[in-house]
Each structure stands twice: as structure tokens, then as C-alpha cells.
Design a protein around this motif. Structure first.
Motif, mmCIF file in Angstrom:
data_model
loop_
_atom_site.group_PDB
_atom_site.id
_atom_site.type_symbol
_atom_site.label_atom_id
_atom_site.label_comp_id
_atom_site.label_asym_id
_atom_site.label_seq_id
_atom_site.Cartn_x
_atom_site.Cartn_y
_atom_site.Cartn_z
ATOM 1 N N LEU A 39 0.832 -1.196 0.000
ATOM 2 C CA LEU A 39 0.000 0.000 0.000
ATOM 3 C C LEU A 39 0.872 1.254 0.000
ATOM 4 N N THR A 40 0.575 2.193 -0.894
ATOM 5 C CA THR A 40 1.364 3.425 -0.997
ATOM 6 C C THR A 40 0.459 4.650 -0.878
ATOM 7 N N ALA A 41 1.074 5.780 -0.626
ATOM 8 C CA ALA A 41 0.324 7.034 -0.581
ATOM 9 C C ALA A 41 -0.315 7.324 -1.934
ATOM 10 N N GLU A 42 0.351 6.913 -3.009
ATOM 11 C CA GLU A 42 -0.199 7.115 -4.354
ATOM 12 C C GLU A 42 -1.475 6.287 -4.541
ATOM 13 N N HIS A 43 -1.460 5.036 -4.045
ATOM 14 C CA HIS A 43 -2.681 4.224 -4.085
ATOM 15 C C HIS A 43 -3.824 4.947 -3.381
ATOM 16 N N LEU A 44 -3.553 5.422 -2.180
ATOM 17 C CA LEU A 44 -4.604 6.042 -1.379
ATOM 18 C C LEU A 44 -5.150 7.303 -2.046
ATOM 19 N N ALA A 45 -4.271 8.111 -2.616
ATOM 20 C CA ALA A 45 -4.719 9.329 -3.294
ATOM 21 C C ALA A 45 -5.607 8.984 -4.481
ATOM 22 N N PHE A 46 -5.205 7.970 -5.243
ATOM 23 C CA PHE A 46 -6.001 7.547 -6.400
ATOM 24 C C PHE A 46 -7.362 7.029 -5.949
ATOM 25 N N LEU A 47 -7.362 6.142 -4.951
ATOM 26 C CA LEU A 47 -8.608 5.526 -4.502
ATOM 27 C C LEU A 47 -9.568 6.570 -3.937
ATOM 28 N N LYS A 48 -9.046 7.489 -3.160
ATOM 29 C CA LYS A 48 -9.906 8.525 -2.585
ATOM 30 C C LYS A 48 -10.494 9.406 -3.683
ATOM 31 N N ALA A 49 -9.686 9.765 -4.656
ATOM 32 C CA ALA A 49 -10.171 10.603 -5.753
ATOM 33 C C ALA A 49 -11.216 9.871 -6.592
ATOM 34 N N ASP A 50 -11.149 8.534 -6.603
ATOM 35 C CA ASP A 50 -12.093 7.746 -7.395
ATOM 36 C C ASP A 50 -13.308 7.307 -6.584
ATOM 37 N N GLY A 51 -13.488 7.870 -5.397
ATOM 38 C CA GLY A 51 -14.713 7.639 -4.645
ATOM 39 C C GLY A 51 -14.677 6.527 -3.625
ATOM 40 N N PHE A 52 -13.499 5.932 -3.386
ATOM 41 C CA PHE A 52 -13.419 4.886 -2.367
ATOM 42 C C PHE A 52 -13.549 5.511 -0.978
ATOM 43 N N THR A 53 -14.156 4.739 -0.085
ATOM 44 C CA THR A 53 -14.402 5.234 1.274
ATOM 45 C C THR A 53 -13.675 4.424 2.345
ATOM 46 N N ARG A 54 -13.291 3.184 2.039
ATOM 47 C CA ARG A 54 -12.719 2.294 3.056
ATOM 48 C C ARG A 54 -11.496 1.563 2.514
ATOM 49 N N ILE A 55 -10.533 1.321 3.410
ATOM 50 C CA ILE A 55 -9.424 0.413 3.151
ATOM 51 C C ILE A 55 -9.535 -0.722 4.151
ATOM 52 N N SER A 56 -9.480 -1.945 3.655
ATOM 53 C CA SER A 56 -9.466 -3.121 4.529
ATOM 54 C C SER A 56 -8.047 -3.678 4.515
ATOM 55 N N LEU A 57 -7.352 -3.477 5.617
ATOM 56 C CA LEU A 57 -5.916 -3.754 5.672
ATOM 57 C C LEU A 57 -5.647 -5.088 6.363
ATOM 58 N N GLY A 58 -4.867 -5.933 5.701
ATOM 59 C CA GLY A 58 -4.534 -7.246 6.255
ATOM 60 C C GLY A 58 -3.371 -7.160 7.234
ATOM 61 N N VAL A 59 -3.645 -6.702 8.447
ATOM 62 C CA VAL A 59 -2.603 -6.584 9.471
ATOM 63 C C VAL A 59 -2.263 -7.955 10.034
ATOM 64 N N GLN A 60 -3.273 -8.703 10.460
ATOM 65 C CA GLN A 60 -3.202 -10.072 10.999
ATOM 66 C C GLN A 60 -2.566 -10.171 12.381
ATOM 67 N N SER A 61 -1.489 -9.481 12.635
ATOM 68 C CA SER A 61 -0.854 -9.447 13.955
ATOM 69 C C SER A 61 0.119 -8.283 13.982
ATOM 70 N N LEU A 62 0.425 -7.822 15.187
ATOM 71 C CA LEU A 62 1.464 -6.799 15.323
ATOM 72 C C LEU A 62 2.642 -7.323 16.131
ATOM 73 N N LYS A 63 2.824 -8.627 16.096
ATOM 74 C CA LYS A 63 3.996 -9.275 16.670
ATOM 75 C C LYS A 63 4.766 -9.978 15.545
ATOM 76 N N ASP A 64 6.027 -9.630 15.396
ATOM 77 C CA ASP A 64 6.807 -10.151 14.274
ATOM 78 C C ASP A 64 6.897 -11.671 14.272
ATOM 79 N N SER A 65 6.991 -12.292 15.445
ATOM 80 C CA SER A 65 7.084 -13.746 15.497
ATOM 81 C C SER A 65 5.815 -14.391 14.948
ATOM 82 N N GLU A 66 4.667 -13.801 15.246
ATOM 83 C CA GLU A 66 3.403 -14.351 14.751
ATOM 84 C C GLU A 66 3.261 -14.113 13.247
#
Length: 362
Positions: A103-130
Motif C-alpha cells: 500500500l502506498t500514498a499514491e494508491h490512497l490518493a487515487f482511490l480517494k479521488a475515485d470515490g473509495f471510502t474504506r481500506i481493509s488492511l490485512g494486518v493479521q498481527s502486530l507481533k513479528d514472530s506471529e
């Protein structure tokens, strides 16, 4: 308002940088030639829905795979195809799935300009081992940076998290939950399940992950509502007004058109499954149709509706379905004169509830 039937559009982007260890969704490694062929096939399929004019959409969901591996020029082509074949002026929600590493800032700028309202981000965990155990290509720092990036863009952010990861503890689960709600207005919590074709299956597929998952799920049910995230569906939590309207369409049995390999449409009581592989999809191989009988539709609607906090309308219940519910412990349900919904405990035991209902379908 969000319970009104609507028409959604789902587009499956079947490309990933690398297959995650737990993933059984269809995807292939990105190749520019394959992307071009996929876009041509999506345009051909979309055209079949617009022969009598552009259909009006209420929701749009671009999933995968990893949609953010597409370049901006590929995104422009995809959105042109959608706009040429569907009326997007009536959209109330547009979501794009994303992975932190692509995901990049350029992606977000494009998506917002094209009417997108949500990003669903695959975080899954915030522990590197997991994350390493899951075979994710990003680390926790990249995930945090991606969440901050979405937050600063002004788009709504939903984060996916996985529990019952081998080696995970309630302490690390608590850390992931606390971290994502600093940025997200929607959280999806999924128990790790491994199908035989998942890369992790050989090592972990025979472990009893289900018994491990209960404590993590119950903790999410306790913690997230304390922070204003109401559980509105088996796996999903959000403050009121931030629910995913596209996914609610599935649970309401509303019409959803789906484009791309392995995508499944449901329109006017007919389910159409596209060819599973990109090769067959590009070759225009015919998919499969399934016309649900009124009885099949009633059972499916009951089970899908019971996934949500709103539950199922009593007037839509067949007598045998209501009988199955009444023969189960009362504390699994919340009863009103108009509806029956699962309680928090019922959601924890949802699979058992649905199994009991399905026994009456024969």
C-alpha cells in the motif's frame, strides 16, 4: 438503513506478491501479461451485466489476492471498466483490500479521488514472530506505518486480525487489538483455520487450533465493546455507523455481482460461480449455476442472518427452523417479538447452532 436490500459489486484481483502460509483463497504471483489478460476478461464479464444499461450499485468491494499490487495504470483501467459498465453514482460505500507492504500514498490518493471510502488492511498481527509463523511478507513496523498512512488519508480503516496463531498468547493478542484500534474504525477477528492446500497445513494442520481459539475470541468480545467497537457480526466489530455495508449484503441475501476468477455472484436467487483458475477465466470457460429452492433459500437466509446482531426475522423462519432454535438453550439467543439473534455466547458457539439448524434441512 443498512438492512435494506441492495446490489453490490465484488471484483476479485487474483494476484499476490507471495502466498501466505494460511491462505486458501485463489491467487497467483503477479505478472504483467497475466494482469492484462485478467483485465480483458473482467471487461468481457462486466459487459454481460450492462447489455441493457448500466446497473446501479450501492456497494463496491475490490478484494483478492492483493489489489494493491496493481500499478496505478492498472487501477485506472480497472476503474474505467467498472465505470463503463455500472452506475457508481449511487455508491454508499467502496472498499479496497490492501496489504501493508504494497500500500502506498499514491494508491490512497487515487482511490480517494475515485470515490473509495474504506481500506481493509490485512494486518493479521502486530507481533513479528506471529507474522513470521503466518508467512506474511510484512513486519509489525510496516503494518503500523500503513495504518498511519490510511488514517492520514482520511479514508475509513478496517483491520483484519488472526487469533489462535501457534505461539500466540492473550498478552500478544491484547497488544494487537489495542494497537489497531488507535487507527481503525472497524476490526475483523478471524480464527486461524488451515485447509489442506494451505502452505502451513503440513506443519500445523493437525493441531487442535479450535480449542485454542475460544479464549482469544471471548477476549475480543470483552475488550472491543469496552472501546466502542460493537460486535455486529460473528467476526466483525465497529462503532455504530462504521459497519461494512457490502458484507451485510451477503448476510441479508441481497444481490451481489462478482467478477474475476473464483468469484461467486448471487442475483435473484441464483448463485453463479466463476471458473476457479485465471487460465479458465481468461479462456471464458463456463462457470456453474445453482438455483436455490425456496426451502434452501430460507435455511441459508436464517444461518446468514444469525451471523449478525440483528438476527433473523421470525416471519422468515420455516417452522422447523424455529423449532430447532427453541430446542436449544435459551442463553444462546436474544428473543424479541420480531427477531431472533445470537447472544454473545451464541456467537461463540455459532457453528453448533448452525449445525442443529441444518439437521432440519434434510
Amino acid at each position: 438503513m443498512i438492512l435494506v436490500k441492495s446490489r453490490g459489486l465484488y471484483v476479485h484481483v487474483p494476484f499476490c506478491e507471495r502466498k501466505c502460509g494460511y491462505c486458501s483463497f485463489y491467487s497467483v504471483r503477479k505478472d504483467n501479461g497475466l494482469v492484462s489478460s485478467w483485465l480483458e476478461a473482467v471487461e468481457r464479464e462486466a459487459g454481460r451485466y450492462s447489455v441493457n444499461g448500466r446497473l446501479r450499485l450501492s456497494t463496491l468491494y475490490i478484494g483478492g489476492g492483493t489489489p494493491t499490487v496493481l500499478t496505478l495504470s492498472e487501477w485506472e483501467r480497472l476503474m474505467s471498466i467498472i465505470g463503463n459498465n455500472f452506475d457508481t453514482s449511487t455508491l454508499i460505500e467502496a472498499t479496497c483490500e490492501a496489504n501493508p507492504n504494497s500500500l502506498t500514498a499514491e494508491h490512497l490518493a487515487f482511490l480517494k479521488a475515485d470515490g473509495f471510502t474504506r481500506i481493509s488492511l490485512g494486518v493479521q498481527s502486530l507481533k513479528d514472530s506471529e507474522l513470521s509463523t503466518l508467512g506474511r511478507v510484512h513486519d509489525s513496523r510496516t503494518a503500523l506505518d500503513a495504518m498511519k498512512l490510511v488514517k492520514s488519508s482520511g479514508l475509513s480503516l478496517s483491520c483484519d486480525l488472526i487469533f489462535a496463531i501457534p505461539g500466540q498468547t492473550l498478552r500478544t493478542w491484547d497488544y494487537s487489538l489495542k494497537s489497531v484500534i488507535e487507527f481503525a474504525d472497524h476490526v475483523s477477528c478471524y480464527q486461524l483455520t488451515l485447509e489442506p492446500d494451505a502452505p502451513m497445513f503440513e506443519r500445523y494442520g493437525h493441531d487442535d487450533l479450535n480449542s485454542e481459539g475460544y479464549k482469544f475470541y471471548r477476549y475480543a468480545q470483552y475488550f472491543l465493546p469496552l472501546k466502542g467497537f460493537e460486535q455486529y457480526e460473528i467476526s466483525n466489530f465497529a462503532p455504530e455507523g462504521y459497519e461494512c455495508r457490502h458484507n451485510i449484503s451477503y448476510w441479508n441475501h441481497s444481490d451481489v455481482i462478482a467478477l474475476g476468477p473464483s468469484a461467486v455472484s448471487y442475483v435473484d436467487g441464483v448463485r453463479y460461480s466463476n471458473p476457479r483458475t485465471l487460465e479458465d477465466y481468461v479462456a471464458d470457460t463456463e462457470g456453474t449455476f445453482e438455483k436455490l429452492s425456496p426451502r434452501e433459500s430460507a435455511f441459508e437466509l436464517a444461518i446468514l442472518s444469525l451471523r449478525t446482531k440483528w438476527g433473523v426475522l421470525r416471519k422468515n423462519l420455516l417452522p422447523e427452523i424455529e423449532s430447532a432454535i427453541m430446542n436449544m438453550p435459551d442463553d444462546l439467543f436474544v428473543f424479541t417479538p420480531e427477531r431472533i439473534a445470537l447472544s454473545k455466547r451464541g456467537m461463540r458457539l455459532g457453528n453448533s447452532v448452525w449445525s442443529e439448524i441444518l439437521l432440519r434441512s434434510d
